[in-house]
Write a protein that holds these residues in place. Structure first.
Motif, PDB file in Angstrom:
ATOM      1  N   LYS A   1       2.165  -4.166   6.227  1.00 31.12           N
ATOM      2  CA  LYS A   1       2.164  -3.131   7.277  1.00 31.12           C
ATOM      3  C   LYS A   1       2.551  -3.772   8.603  1.00 31.12           C
ATOM      4  O   LYS A   1       2.524  -3.150   9.647  1.00 31.12           O
TER       5      LYS A   1
ATOM      6  N   GLY B   1       0.498   2.073   1.109  1.00 32.36           N
ATOM      7  CA  GLY B   1       0.574   2.303   2.559  1.00 32.36           C
ATOM      8  C   GLY B   1       1.495   1.341   3.292  1.00 32.36           C
ATOM      9  O   GLY B   1       1.490   1.300   4.522  1.00 32.36           O
ATOM     10  N   HIS B   2       2.311   0.575   2.572  1.00 35.90           N
ATOM     11  CA  HIS B   2       3.197  -0.392   3.250  1.00 35.90           C
ATOM     12  C   HIS B   2       4.199   0.339   4.133  1.00 35.90           C
ATOM     13  O   HIS B   2       4.548   1.498   3.855  1.00 35.90           O
ATOM     14  N   THR B   3       4.669  -0.347   5.150  1.00 34.52           N
ATOM     15  CA  THR B   3       5.594   0.297   6.076  1.00 34.52           C
ATOM     16  C   THR B   3       6.927  -0.435   6.119  1.00 34.52           C
ATOM     17  O   THR B   3       7.807  -0.085   6.891  1.00 34.52           O
ATOM     18  N   CYS B   4       7.052  -1.493   5.302  1.00 37.05           N
ATOM     19  CA  CYS B   4       8.263  -2.319   5.371  1.00 37.05           C
ATOM     20  C   CYS B   4       9.260  -1.923   4.279  1.00 37.05           C
ATOM     21  O   CYS B   4       8.916  -1.236   3.325  1.00 37.05           O
TER      22      CYS B   4
END
Ligand code: ADP
Length: 492
Positions: free
Chosen positions: A228, A248-251
């Motif tokens: 994240k 929930g990762h954002t990359c």
């Protein structure tokens, strides 16, 4: 620097005093209290350093950052700022103090249960082969452009971390590469740092218990935080925990592994061994095609190398650099070859307990040596179980063992060896071995009696540079000692 500037990005309430003060340095150890300094009060597991606030102010500290209320009458004249998490504030303020050096370098963080150190070394080797200037922080210490210094934690405290980044930048580094432990993430040591690349190696239950993580899920979720806080995640797609970890990762993700769906995947690997090479060779396909050779043994070297290769690809490095970097990477004291003879292969490794010895010997056995020989001992004033365990494993798994001293400390080497013998007898009563208490004599014996095609593992000390007898440490560099002996006896 003005207090107000130091606090940039931090949410705080000014409880007392002015933001116009000049702050020279930040401390979180009350023994370093002095005028011009700001003391960060931290609630630790052992103690709460808010208790030292009054003493620090008496010693001249100019400003305090607190996480809970303190008696203001005990800190007259000091600026007092209240924050929600003082560790988080410490990290952000440290970044500000050192000019946020991480924003001016390519930042790479490596996390996972196993393989962090090896993978960071491989990435460094690949980057350097491409001409990048790399600073590296991890379990083995801090390395940059020829410098090396030890560290206390895998991920140092945020202040030390930011200070080190500054040193990297001032020395001319363009990349900072670090191991990121789950503790480091949980304790906000890396707060405020954005990584260009986050790397995930693998996950298994570890670091769970008092003072560490409560459950495996908690441990996993802290490791997942890295994804994240980065632009690109380079992840092992074969690990059964990858999906949950990435929740929930954002990359953006780039994957590696052996399964079909990996962006960079390894085909079957071959084991290769000569007197100066003990490693693996495999073909990478998927987004690219290339042959890779790694001078480190075992299946996990395939994974670690794939991770490093993928980082190289994400950074757009040339294939030749990736190839060269992986081929020449060496980690001190970990399956470190000492190529002193064409007749046999000799290596140093830090395996010093039952589990690591078993795993090393299993890996080495796969190379089908003429004989697998182990030179080992156990430390004095340490668990006897380790002696029984290592004795048992070596008796079962090696063709020949040379029992010798490790760090005797305050015990007699004969007593330690007697304990190891108990374990050996249990493992294999017919095991072949000799006892040579002096480790230097043991090294010489191993070389003198080596047979064509032998694989000799000298284990226990790894990258240590001394031996400890009766609490006195004297230099003992196994690599140099072996090379010197080879020269002396004219080995080829
Ligand atoms: P860490 O820094 O995460 O503790 P290291 O790179 O120091 O990991 O490796 C520790 C040991 O774990 C090595 O000696 C090796 O036996 C094993 N190992 C290394 N890489 C891997 C991997 N990718 N998967 C499983 N085991 C590994």
């Amino acid at each position: 620097m003005k207090l107000e500037q130091l606090l940039e990005g931090v949410s705080y309430t000014l409880v007392q005093g002015s933001l116009e003060l000049d702050i020279e340095d930040i401390i979180y150890d009350s023994r370093k209290a002095a005028p011009g300094r700001l003391f960060v009060c931290i609630v630790g597991t052992q103690r709460d350093s808010h208790d030292y606030a009054a003493q620090c102010v008496a010693d001249g500290v100019t400003a305090l950052v607190v996480q809970h209320d303190i008696d203001l009458s005990t800190v007259p004249g000091a600026a007092v700022l209240k924050v929600e998490s003082s560790r988080y504030a410490l990290a952000l303020m440290s970044g500000n103090l050192f000019g946020n050096p991480s924003r001016r370098m390519t930042m790479i963080g490596v996390t996972g249960t196993k393989g962090k150190t090896t993978t960071t070394h491989m990435i460094k080797s690949v980057l350097e082969a491409a001409g990048r200037k790399v600073g590296m922080i991890g379990t083995n210490g801090i390395y940059f452009l020829g410098h090396h210094q030890e560290t206390a934690n895998t991920t140092p405290e945020s202040y030390e971390l930011q200070k080190t980044f500054r040193e990297f930048l001032d020395a001319g580094c363009d990349t900072a590469l670090m191991e990121v432990s789950s503790q480091g993430l949980m304790m906000d040591r890396v707060a405020g740092i954005h990584y260009d690349i986050g790397v995930f190696t693998n996950l298994s239950p570890d670091h769970i218990g008092p003072g560490e993580h409560k459950t495996f899920e908690e441990y996993r979720s802290w490791k997942g935080q890295l994804f994240k806080r980065c632009t690109t995640g380079v992840v092992n797609i074969d690990d059964e925990n990858t999906e949950a970890l990435l929740e929930g990762h954002t990359c953006k993700l780039v994957t590696y592994g052996c399964s079909e769906k990996a962006d960079y995947r390894a085909g079957t690997y071959q084991l290769l061994r000569t007197h100066d090479f003990l490693g693996v060779r495999f073909h990478v396909s998927g987004k690219d095609d290339m042959d890779v050779k790694v001078n480190m043994p075992g299946e996990f070297s395939v994974y670690n190398a794939l991770a490093a290769l993928t980082v190289g690809k994400v950074l757009g490095l040339p294939d030749e650099a990736i190839h060269e970097g992986l081929g020449r990477c060496v980690v001190k004291g970990r399956v470190e070859l000492v190529p002193i003879s064409r007749k046999f292969t000799i290596l140093l490794d830090y395996a010093h307990n039952e589990v690591s010895t078993e795993s090393l010997l299993t890996t080495l056995r796969a190379y089908e040596p003429h004989r697998l020989v182990v030179v080992f001992g156990c430390g004095g004033n340490r668990s006897k179980l380790r002696r029984y365990g290592m004795g048992e494993i070596c008796a079962r798994m090696a063709d020949f063992s040379i029992l010798t001293e490790d760090n005797n400390r305050f015990e007699k080497v004969e007593d330690i060896l007697a304990d190891i013998r108990v374990g050996m007898n249990k493992g294999n009563p017919d095991a072949k071995f000799v006892e040579i208490p002096d480790r230097l004599d043991a090294l010489h014996y191993a070389v003198d009696h080596a047979q064509e095609g032998d694989l000799i593992a000298v284990i226990g000390k790894g990258h240590e540079t001394y031996r400890d007898r009766e609490g006195v440490k004297t230099p003992f560099l196994e690599r140099e000692l072996l090379e010197e002996y080879a020269r002396q006896i004219g080995l080829e």
